[in-house]
Scaffold this motif. Structure first.
Motif, short mmCIF file in Angstrom:
data_model
loop_
_atom_site.label_atom_id
_atom_site.label_comp_id
_atom_site.label_asym_id
_atom_site.label_seq_id
_atom_site.Cartn_x
_atom_site.Cartn_y
_atom_site.Cartn_z
N PRO B 48 72.63 44.10 53.94
CA PRO B 48 72.73 45.45 53.38
C PRO B 48 71.62 45.71 52.36
N GLU B 49 71.29 46.99 52.21
CA GLU B 49 70.25 47.36 51.22
C GLU B 49 70.82 47.30 49.82
N THR B 50 70.06 46.71 48.91
CA THR B 50 70.54 46.76 47.53
C THR B 50 70.30 48.17 47.01
N PHE B 51 71.14 48.62 46.11
CA PHE B 51 70.88 49.92 45.48
C PHE B 51 71.55 49.96 44.12
N SER B 52 71.13 50.90 43.33
CA SER B 52 71.70 51.02 42.00
C SER B 52 71.79 52.49 41.63
N THR B 53 73.03 52.94 41.35
CA THR B 53 73.20 54.32 40.87
C THR B 53 73.70 54.23 39.44
N SER B 55 76.62 54.73 38.40
CA SER B 55 77.96 54.13 38.26
C SER B 55 78.17 52.86 39.07
N PHE B 56 77.23 52.54 39.94
CA PHE B 56 77.50 51.41 40.83
C PHE B 56 76.23 50.69 41.24
N THR B 57 76.30 49.35 41.27
CA THR B 57 75.16 48.54 41.71
C THR B 57 75.57 47.60 42.83
N LEU B 58 74.73 47.53 43.85
CA LEU B 58 74.96 46.56 44.93
C LEU B 58 73.80 45.56 44.94
N ASP B 59 74.12 44.29 44.72
CA ASP B 59 73.10 43.23 44.78
C ASP B 59 73.33 42.39 46.01
N VAL B 60 72.24 42.00 46.67
CA VAL B 60 72.39 41.17 47.87
C VAL B 60 71.40 40.02 47.79
N TYR B 61 71.86 38.80 48.03
CA TYR B 61 70.90 37.69 48.15
C TYR B 61 71.45 36.64 49.08
N ARG B 62 70.56 35.73 49.51
CA ARG B 62 71.02 34.71 50.45
C ARG B 62 71.60 33.49 49.75
N TYR B 63 70.78 32.87 48.91
CA TYR B 63 71.24 31.64 48.27
C TYR B 63 70.79 31.59 46.83
N LYS B 64 71.51 30.83 46.04
CA LYS B 64 71.04 30.48 44.70
C LYS B 64 71.33 29.01 44.54
#
Lengths: 222, 137
Positions: B48-53, B55-64
């Motif tokens: 999914p595409e990360t985005f930030s508004t 009121s809401f933030t979506l973070d996406v990553y594979r590994y840490k």
């Protein structure tokens, strides 16, 4: 006359084959039975790190391992970079937490994977045989005192190789198998195979201890 | 700032990621008071595409290297049924919803999820029943 000597040849060959088979069975029985472990100051340990959760679990298990278990040899599948990273972090952490750990050595070895997730069973037989062909030289080279594993397919060829080392009279290797904490009611396939071949078989849930009374139950240890 | 953390460990669990990042799911998550959704997608092919508004933030990553920080920040953890992920979340005392991947071989993951559920440590479900798991959310 010729038929008679041909028959004799066949009989002699059959007897020889029978003798070899009997000898091997006897050796396997002796090796699997032997529990006479000499107390030692240090044990070299070979740890089988299967991918993902298996590596996480086994590193959790090794969390409180004393320095007496060294050097540590880790075996991972050749396609598994994640596990190499986790192992390196783990060993660095260990050295950080306790400076006396700094000088204990560790090594990472790679062998081909026995089975990819969702690989078909018939092809698994071939890849497992291939892994065996490559894991025996590794075991023979390292000659660990103890092999520790927790269930990935990679551990079967390794444990069988370790057993072979004993059967051939080269070295008795202690095999410790810890079934994954995921296994509550049933054993994994590796578990079912290695239940009969390991020296210590550890389970983490009481239902398994009931089904396999010969196993060791110490509660959850990861 | 309420945060939800979704993790699939080193596996690929496209169904879960797709389900959680679908527009109506995101709406529901926001309506439940979450401002942040972090998706750890492992080997998955759904990204999914990360985005930030505002009121809401979506973070996406594979590994840490370590998920400890993300688990620590989370108010709810939604995880695949891997032992490592479950243990890490439960050790940090986080509410945990485990989603079973029905496409994996003989789903032995279900055993652990069922047992931990029996002992009242988590809720479990599949992707299709995730949305109905509202008591947990």
């Amino acid at each position: 006359m010729r038929r008679f000597s041909a028959l004799m040849c066949v009989l002699i060959l059959a007897a020889a084959a029978g003798a070899v088979a009997a000898f091997l069975i006897l050796r396997i029985w002796v090796v699997l039975r032997s529990r006479d472990f000499m107390p030692r100051e240090s044990l070299s340990i070979l740890v089988v790190a299967g991918s993902g959760g298996h590596t996480t679990e086994i590193l959790r298990l090794l969390g409180s391992l004393s320095n007496a278990y060294s050097p540590r040899h880790y075996v991972i599948a050749d396609t598994d970079e994640m596990s190499a990273n986790k192992i390196n972090s783990f060993e660095l952490d260990r050295a950080d937490r306790d400076p006396s750990n700094m000088y204990t050595k560790y090594y990472i070895h790679r062998i081909p994977r026995s089975r990819e997730v969702r690989q078909s069973w018939p092809s698994t037989v071939f890849t497992t045989l291939h892994s065996m062909w490559l894991s025996f030289p590794l075991i023979h080279q390292v000659k660990p005192d103890l092999v520790l594993c927790n269930g990935p397919g990679t551990c079967v060829p390794i444990c069988v190789s370790a057993l072979l080392l004993g059967i051939l009279g080269i070295k008795k290797v202690i095999i410790v198998y810890v079934e994954s904490v995921c296994r509550v009611e049933t054993l994994s396939l590796s578990g079912k195979i290695l239940f009969h071949l390991s020296d210590y078989f550890i389970v983490q849930w009481p239902a398994l201890k009931e089904k396999y009374p010969k196993s060791v139950y110490l509660g959850r240890i990861v | 700032m309420k945060c939800m953390f979704v993790t699939v460990g080193t596996t690929s669990f496209d169904d879960l990621i797709a389900c959680v990042s679908a527009p109506d799911s995101l709406q529901k998550i926001e309506s439940l008071g979450y401002n942040r959704l972090i998706l750890q997608i492992g080997r998955g092919t759904v990204v999914p595409e990360t985005f930030s508004t505002e009121s809401f933030t979506l973070d996406v990553y594979r590994y840490k290297d370590s998920l400890k920080e993300d688990i620590r920040k989370a108010d709810l953890v939604i995880s695949h049924a891997g032992a490592g992920s479950c243990l890490e979340a439960l050790e940090k005392g986080k509410p945990l919803v485990v989603v079973i991947n029905e496409k994996l071989m003989n789903s032995h993951q279900l055993e652990l999820a069922k047992q931990l559920h029996k002992e009242s440590h988590l809720f479990y479900c599949t992707c299709s029943t995730l949305r109905h798991c509202t008591p947990a959310w």
